[in-house]
Design a protein around this motif. Structure first.
Motif, short mmCIF file in Angstrom:
data_model
loop_
_atom_site.label_atom_id
_atom_site.label_comp_id
_atom_site.label_asym_id
_atom_site.label_seq_id
_atom_site.Cartn_x
_atom_site.Cartn_y
_atom_site.Cartn_z
N SER A 193 -27.29 13.02 38.24
CA SER A 193 -28.06 11.80 38.10
C SER A 193 -28.12 11.41 36.63
CB SER A 193 -29.48 12.01 38.64
OG SER A 193 -30.18 12.91 37.80
N ARG A 194 -28.55 10.21 36.37
CA ARG A 194 -28.70 9.74 34.99
C ARG A 194 -29.69 10.65 34.26
NH1 ARG A 194 -32.07 6.44 31.98
NH2 ARG A 194 -31.02 5.27 30.34
N GLU A 195 -30.77 11.03 34.93
CA GLU A 195 -31.77 11.89 34.30
C GLU A 195 -31.20 13.26 33.97
OE1 GLU A 195 -36.10 13.74 35.30
OE2 GLU A 195 -35.80 11.59 35.63
N GLU A 196 -30.37 13.81 34.85
CA GLU A 196 -29.74 15.10 34.56
C GLU A 196 -28.82 15.00 33.34
OE1 GLU A 196 -29.40 17.31 38.88
OE2 GLU A 196 -28.06 15.63 38.46
N MET A 210 -12.28 5.75 43.20
CA MET A 210 -13.57 6.43 43.15
C MET A 210 -13.75 7.16 44.48
SD MET A 210 -14.67 5.77 40.20
CE MET A 210 -16.33 6.33 40.28
N ASP A 211 -13.88 8.45 44.39
CA ASP A 211 -13.99 9.27 45.60
C ASP A 211 -15.39 9.87 45.66
OD1 ASP A 211 -13.33 10.48 47.94
OD2 ASP A 211 -11.89 11.89 47.08
N ASP A 216 -17.30 18.22 47.20
CA ASP A 216 -16.98 19.25 46.24
C ASP A 216 -16.95 18.74 44.80
OD1 ASP A 216 -14.71 17.73 46.76
OD2 ASP A 216 -13.34 19.37 46.32
N PHE A 217 -17.14 17.44 44.62
CA PHE A 217 -17.14 16.85 43.29
C PHE A 217 -18.57 16.84 42.77
CE2 PHE A 217 -17.17 13.24 40.33
CZ PHE A 217 -16.13 13.64 39.50
N PRO A 218 -18.81 17.45 41.60
CA PRO A 218 -20.20 17.51 41.11
C PRO A 218 -20.69 16.14 40.65
CG PRO A 218 -18.71 18.43 39.49
CD PRO A 218 -17.88 18.11 40.71
#
Length: 129
Positions: free
Chosen positions: A24-27, A13-14, A19-21
């Motif tokens: 959120s849970r809501e998004e 897990m990085d 640069d990694f999008p």
């Protein structure tokens, strides 16, 4: 017999990478809800339910920040099949709306479920005669 791995794992897990999008849970729920509503909009447009379609489009625009693309890609499915599909899609939207506590969409989805259930009942009664 065993040689240790010398390079970084591709499975780690990085989360520190900027640069990694990340969403959120809501998004994620907004994206999922807008997708269900867009599918419901397509079926609602095909059923020629203008006022209902406009209300759905308004909610999609609120979630996405832009009005939805609307097209006349008709499936020419039977009204019973379209109402069943719309009922199912409204149910999915209701579940996601409840999960993200979006009262406006939850009310709209419940109303659409009721409307499509009533339409299915009416079509069943008309077909029985």
């Amino acid at each position: 017999m065993y040689e240790p791995i010398r390079s970084k794992s591709v499975h780690r897990m990085d989360e520190d990478r900027p640069d990694f999008p990340h969403r959120s849970r809501e998004e994620e729920l907004d994206i999922q809800l807008a997708g269900h509503l867009a599918a419901l909009l397509a079926v609602t447009d095909e059923l020629s339910l203008g006022a209902a379609a406009d209300r759905i489009a308004t909610q999609i625009a609120r979630l996405r920040g832009a009005p939805p693309a609307r097209h006349a890609g008709l499936t020419h499915a039977a009204p019973v099949a379209l109402h069943r599909r719309a009922h199912e899609l409204a149910g999915r939207a209701l579940v996601v709306a409840a999960s993200r506590a979006d009262t406006a969409v939850a009310i709209l989805a419940a109303e659409r479920m009721d409307a499509h259930a009533a339409a299915l009942e009416e079509l069943r009664l008309v077909g029985a005669h």
